[in-house]
Each structure stands twice: as structure tokens, then as C-alpha cells.
Scaffold this active site. Structure first.
Site, PDB file in Angstrom:
ATOM      1  N   LEU A   1      31.842  30.506  48.364  1.00 38.63           N
ATOM      2  CA  LEU A   1      30.545  30.758  49.011  1.00 38.63           C
ATOM      3  C   LEU A   1      29.430  30.253  48.105  1.00 38.63           C
ATOM      4  CD1 LEU A   1      31.109  34.372  50.459  1.00 38.63           C
ATOM      5  CD2 LEU A   1      31.013  32.236  51.756  1.00 38.63           C
TER       6      LEU A   1
ATOM      7  N   GLU B   1      34.047  23.642  51.601  1.00 40.44           N
ATOM      8  CA  GLU B   1      35.491  23.528  51.327  1.00 40.44           C
ATOM      9  C   GLU B   1      36.012  22.115  51.525  1.00 40.44           C
ATOM     10  OE1 GLU B   1      37.934  26.537  53.111  1.00 40.44           O
ATOM     11  OE2 GLU B   1      39.788  25.574  52.448  1.00 40.44           O
TER      12      GLU B   1
ATOM     13  N   HIS C   1      45.187  29.291  52.103  1.00 36.80           N
ATOM     14  CA  HIS C   1      43.866  29.922  52.098  1.00 36.80           C
ATOM     15  C   HIS C   1      42.741  28.934  51.855  1.00 36.80           C
ATOM     16  CE1 HIS C   1      40.843  32.981  51.491  1.00 36.80           C
ATOM     17  NE2 HIS C   1      40.647  32.640  50.229  1.00 36.80           N
TER      18      HIS C   1
ATOM     19  N   GLY D   1      33.448  38.217  48.204  1.00 36.50           N
ATOM     20  CA  GLY D   1      32.043  38.083  47.862  1.00 36.50           C
ATOM     21  C   GLY D   1      31.685  36.722  47.324  1.00 36.50           C
TER      22      GLY D   1
ATOM     23  N   GLU E   1      37.507  39.966  40.801  1.00 31.71           N
ATOM     24  CA  GLU E   1      38.672  39.437  41.506  1.00 31.71           C
ATOM     25  C   GLU E   1      39.497  38.665  40.493  1.00 31.71           C
ATOM     26  OE1 GLU E   1      38.175  37.685  45.528  1.00 31.71           O
ATOM     27  OE2 GLU E   1      36.085  38.217  45.299  1.00 31.71           O
TER      28      GLU E   1
ATOM     29  N   ARG F   1      41.013  27.056  42.636  1.00 34.00           N
ATOM     30  CA  ARG F   1      39.658  27.626  42.700  1.00 34.00           C
ATOM     31  C   ARG F   1      39.628  29.062  42.193  1.00 34.00           C
ATOM     32  NH1 ARG F   1      37.174  30.944  46.463  1.00 34.00           N
ATOM     33  NH2 ARG F   1      38.909  30.687  47.907  1.00 34.00           N
TER      34      ARG F   1
ATOM     35  N   HIS G   1      46.628  32.213  49.152  1.00 25.92           N
ATOM     36  CA  HIS G   1      46.117  33.527  48.752  1.00 25.92           C
ATOM     37  C   HIS G   1      47.309  34.463  48.634  1.00 25.92           C
ATOM     38  CE1 HIS G   1      43.868  37.250  48.626  1.00 25.92           C
ATOM     39  NE2 HIS G   1      42.745  36.558  48.545  1.00 25.92           N
TER      40      HIS G   1
ATOM     41  N   ARG H   1      44.706  33.201  41.007  1.00 25.79           N
ATOM     42  CA  ARG H   1      45.460  33.280  42.246  1.00 25.79           C
ATOM     43  C   ARG H   1      46.781  32.514  42.225  1.00 25.79           C
ATOM     44  NH1 ARG H   1      40.900  32.827  46.682  1.00 25.79           N
ATOM     45  NH2 ARG H   1      40.269  34.891  46.005  1.00 25.79           N
TER      46      ARG H   1
END
Ligand code: SIN
Length: 528
Positions: free
Chosen positions: A381, A364, A340, A54, A117, A375, A233, A281
């Protein structure tokens, strides 16, 4: 070699790339009255289309916390001003997308549904179609944006006394062979070419994600920074022998209760971080890499059996898994980290301006300072929409500037074979790095030679070769572990290295490196 093209066109703004940043800028620039031309290798198969989880969108009373989570994930290299500025525009980005017709998922009480997330302490991520957020954003932007010139690759940015003056474009036949060369004159050029996970043997980006904008920007005189921070990722579908783009298994699954276990059923992240499976991440990918190294296994498992109504909430993931013989509702999903997201990129200010007047970058491919060394999930997005809109306004300031400059049509370019390049990058600058591995990649990179450019793939391989040079240069210099850059031989962060590495081309074409002048920002104890 200097040639004129076999066709000519003119615009006020040329946008290179048709993902979220490019099409947002194009749509907004048209609204502002600019003549816009969009050039893309592929207007459908963009990275945006594959974004699942999202768009991180703080409500007004959550902006400070969202900014804080972004800075923590960024492991000391975020530009606090960039973070405040972009995160603070979340509500405006959301409103702009809904005004174009984007349909975000609703919560049970009729409000906007928000999920979590990795690295987010609260649920602030808006989503569409369950886990098809990027596809929905791409849908509305493609419908709203100006028609794109597709199957076309940009060979160079034209520069002259007043800065950027357009692009040299080659169109390609259906087999990818370059056909006619054209010149588009424009006083403003936006590079929005997306990511570069094709640098590695496996990744989540489409095959066109080859870092084209990085190579174009360097050649035009712009700077790049933070390119050593390649985000892997943690949960990408694992299949033996998998290569190229592999299905993303959204982090939002962990936001809704899924957990990472090894093949013996033991938790992978466990107590290694206060946020557990929802740690940033880089932490989760490192934990998986360590477990794989300890156990000799090729993958771990994402157990989503407890996620309520998983097939309805995550239709994209469910479809990808079922196509590969796994039903997430009944069977843990085999996953492993894969390339990713490029956290670094072309250095820009907060309106997407590079140091070359009239040359902009967004999305990006750009480095605004929002992401730092790692990130935060679903900030991409957001950044694409926020910066895309700002670039349109800044490009208007170039309106009327005379786009003078000699078009350069490169006929040859230094490049490696793609398979050689990907194997070297995956072996030496993957999730965990060390001096010996980085040196091995440098030796491979040194073997690149000038070869004719006759296909789109040649152009892409040349861009990937440039990116490999830059990434390995920065990775060698950063002798510490920070964010997405993990050094087995330097396992700790070194406060003295809490600066960005900024790269540019010398007059003779060689890469030179300087230390960025960002203010240092301490990372709270116990994180990353
Ligand atoms: C995901 O859905 O896990 C990816 C989201 C992101 O890359 O921000």
C-alpha cells in the site's frame, strides 16, 4: 490488424486500474490540472480493497530500520535506492491519505496505532478498521478520484514516434462479452492493473487479478523483471477443495500474538528463524510447506486464541472465519499458503516511468526494486501511494506531447484454458519448485494457441498465458533458492545469481532475457 475504434476520447493521462496506485495517481493528476480517464474492469473488486494488515509507515527516526528490514526480506535483490526513496516517503503517504479523509486506528494514548507483521523488527504498520486498511483506502480514493469507465478492458497500448499515445479499450456487456471498441488518445498511460494471483488455483486477489498490465507492457515494448518471485502468503484460510480467491488471515494476527502450530500442536517455524513466527513471509511459507510435506497434512493451524479481543481488533478475519464455521477466539484457524503478491513486474524508475516514453506503471504490476525477491509485509500500500503520486507529477511532463500512433485492435491472442493454466502453475511453480515441475509447466505453456478474443475472460486468459510463459522462463533460469523462489533441487542461495532477470519481447514476439545490472547487495548472515 489495424483498425480505428467505434468511439474516441482524449485525455492527458489514462489510468488503467482503480486500486491504490491508479486512483492515487488519478486524484493527484486531477489536482495538478490534467484531464484524467480511469479505465477499469471493476472499480470495486480491487486487490487494494482486500488488504488487511496495513501500511508500513516509518516515523522519521525509524526510516533506516524500515529500509533495512525491507532489504533483508528482499533477499539480495532490492534496489537500495528504491528502498530508501519509497520508505522515506512513508510519512508523506500517510499524510496524503489522511488529507483525503482516511481514518486510521488510534492507540490507547490517542496517537496512531502501529502493529507488526513478518520481517518487521518493530511495530510500524498503521491500520484502519482493525484489519480493513485496504477497504478504507479504497473508500477515500474512490470518493476522491475521477469517475472510472468500468466494465472495460484495455486491449492494447497505442505507441508511436513519441512513445505511448493512448489505449484501445473494449467495453463489455454484463456477461463479459466484448461490445464496442474505443480509442482513448493520451500522451501518458499508467498501467496500475494490480496483481496476478489468478495464475494459481488459489490466491488472495480478486478474480480480475490476471496480470493484464504485464501483457500490455510487454507488447508495448517495456521490460519486466523478478517475475519468478511470487509471494505465497503463509496464512490463507484453508477449506478442502477451495479454489480462486480465498480469505486472507492477516499476518498482523501474529504481530498481536497468534502462533502457527501443526495439527499435533507443534510450532511450525520455531527456531528456524530469529524472528520465529514473524520471520519474513518466504521463510514462513517454506516452513509450512516443509511441515505439510513431512506430515502429509493439507493445512496447519493459526492459534489466535490468545490475541486480546480478537473479534474487535480483526473484524474482517473474524467474519470470514465465522462464515466458514470457525470462531478465532475459541478455535485455531486452518491455514495454508496461497498466491498473494507478485514481487516483480514492469520495470520502472522511481517515478513509475518504463523504458517506453509516456508509459508508466505503479503498484503491484510494477517493479521498482523496492521488493526484491520477497516483499516485506505492508510495503505494498505504501508503494502504491508513493509511486501513484510521483507518476502524476511525471505524467505532467508529457503534457502537450502529440499522441500519435496507430491503434492496434487484437482479434486473436495466444492463450490456454484457465483451469489448465492454474493447475499447471500450482503444481509446478508453487511454493516449492524443481526442474521437473518447471519443465512440466513449460510443456503445458507450449500448448497455448491463438484463439479469438470475444470476452473479457479471453483477454485475461491471454494475459495469464503471457505471465505463465514469463514466470516459468525465469523460474527455470534461477537455479538457486532466493526469497520467494524456492528450489528443492537448488536449496541454497547462489551469490553468482544475485541479479534480476529482465524479460522483454523480441521483434518477432519471443521473450528474451537479460541479466539486470543492479548493484549486488549482500544479505546479512542468518536471514532468509
Ligand atoms: C496481511 O495482512 O497479512 C497482508 C499484508 C500484506 O500483504 O502486506
Amino acid at each position: 490488424m489495424t483498425l480505428t475504434g467505434s468511439w474516441d476520447a482524449a485525455a492527458d493521462l489514462v489510468v488503467v486500474g482503480a486500486g491504490v496506485a491508479g486512483l492515487t495517481a488519478a486524484t493527484e493528476a486531477v489536482r495538478l490540472g490534467l484531464r484524467v480517464l480511469v479505465v477499469a474492469k471493476d472499480a470495486v473488486d480491487t486487490s487494494t480493497r482486500y488488504a488487511q494488515g496495513g501500511m508500513a509507515t516509518a516515523t522519521i527516526d525509524d526510516v533506516a530500520a524500515h529500509a533495512e528490514d525491507t532489504v533483508v526480506a528482499g533477499a539480495g535483490l532490492c534496489d537500495p535506492e528504491a528502498v530508501r526513496s519509497v520508505v522515506g516517503d512513508g510519512a508523506a503517504a500517510f499524510a496524503a491519505l489522511t488529507a483525503l479523509g482516511a481514518r486510521f486506528d488510534a492507540s490507547a494514548d490517542g496517537g496512531v496505532a502501529r502493529t507488526r507483521e513478518g520481517g518487521h523488527r518493530t511495530a510500524r504498520i498503521v491500520h484502519a478498521g482493525g484489519d480493513a486498511t485496504g477497504a478504507e483506502i479504497q473508500r477515500v480514493l474512490t470518493a476522491a478520484g475521477p469517475t472510472a469507465l468500468t466494465d472495460a478492458v484495455v486491449l492494447s497500448v497505442i505507441t508511436g514516434p513519441r512513445g505511448a499515445a493512448g489505449v484501445v479499450v473494449a467495453t463489455a456487456d454484463p456477461g463479459g462479452a466484448l461490445e464496442s471498441v474505443g480509442v482513448i488518445r493520451a500522451p501518458a498511460v499508467l498501467l496500475a492493473t494490480g496483481g496476478s494471483s489468478m495464475l494459481f488455483a488459489t490466491g488472495t486477489n480478486p478474480t480480475g487479478a490476471t496480470g493484464d498490465g504485464i501483457a500490455l507492457a510487454l507488447a508495448a515494448g517495456a521490460e519486466i523483471a523478478d517475475v519468478e518471485f511470487v509471494q505465497f502468503h503463509p496464512t490463507v484460510f484453508f477449506a478442502p477443495g477451495g479454489h480462486g480467491r480465498l480469505p486472507l488471515i492477516s499476518e498482523a494476527l501474529r504481530g498481536e500474538g497468534a502462533s502457527l502450530i501443526d495439527q499435533g500442536g507443534r510450532p511450525v517455524v520455531g527456531d528456524a528463524h530469529p524472528l520465529g513466527d514473524l520471520a519474513p513471509r518466504d521463510v514462513v511459507s517454506r516452513a509450512i510447506a516443509a511441515r505439510l510435506s513431512d506430515t502429509g497434512a493439507t493445512h496447519v493451524l493459526l492459534d489466535a486464541r490468545g490475541v486480546p479481543d480478537v473479534a474487535r481488533r480483526f473484524p474482517t478475519v473474524t467474519r470470514s472465519c465465522r462464515e466458514r464455521g470457525i470462531d478465532p477466539a475459541t478455535t485455531p484457524i486452518p491455514v495454508a499458503p496461497a498466491a498473494h503478491y507478485a514481487c516483480g513486474g514492469i520495470v520502472t524508475d522511481l517515478a513509475g516511468r518504463t523504458r517506453v516514453p509516456g508509459l508508466f506503471a505503479a503498484g503491484e504490476v510494477a517493479r521498482t526494486g523496492l521488493h526484491g525477491a520477497n516483499r516485506l509485509a505492508s510495503n505494498s500500500l505504501l508503494e502504491g501511494v508513493v509511486l501513484g503520486r510521483r507518476v502524476a507529477a511525471a505524467a505532467r511532463e508529457r503534457f502537450g506531447t502529440d499522441p500519435t500512433g496507430d491503434p492496434v485492435v487484437p482479434r486473436v491472442a495466444r492463450r490456454l484454458d484457465r483451469a489448465v493454466l492454474q493447475a499447471a502453475a500450482s503444481a509446478g511453480i508453487g511454493v516449492v519448485r524443481d526442474a521437473a515441475g518447471i519443465d512440466a509447466v513449460r510443456r503445458v505453456a507450449a500448448g497455448a494457441v491463438d484463439r479469438p478474443l470475444t470476452t473479457v475472460r479471453d483477454v485475461e486468459d491471454s494475459a495469464l498465458t503471457t505471465l505463465l510463459d514469463a514466470t516459468v522462463t525465469a523460474a527455470a533460469l534461477r537455479t538457486e533458492t532466493r526469497g520467494a523462489h524456492t528450489r528443492r533441487d537448488h536449496p541454497d542461495a547462489d551469490p553468482a545469481q544475485c541479479r534480476s532477470l529482465v524479460l522483454s519481447r523480441d521483434d518477432d514476439g519471443a521473450l528474451s532475457v537479460r541479466l539486470g545490472d543492479l548493484a549486488r547487495r549482500p544479505v546479512p548472515a542468518g536471514v532468509s
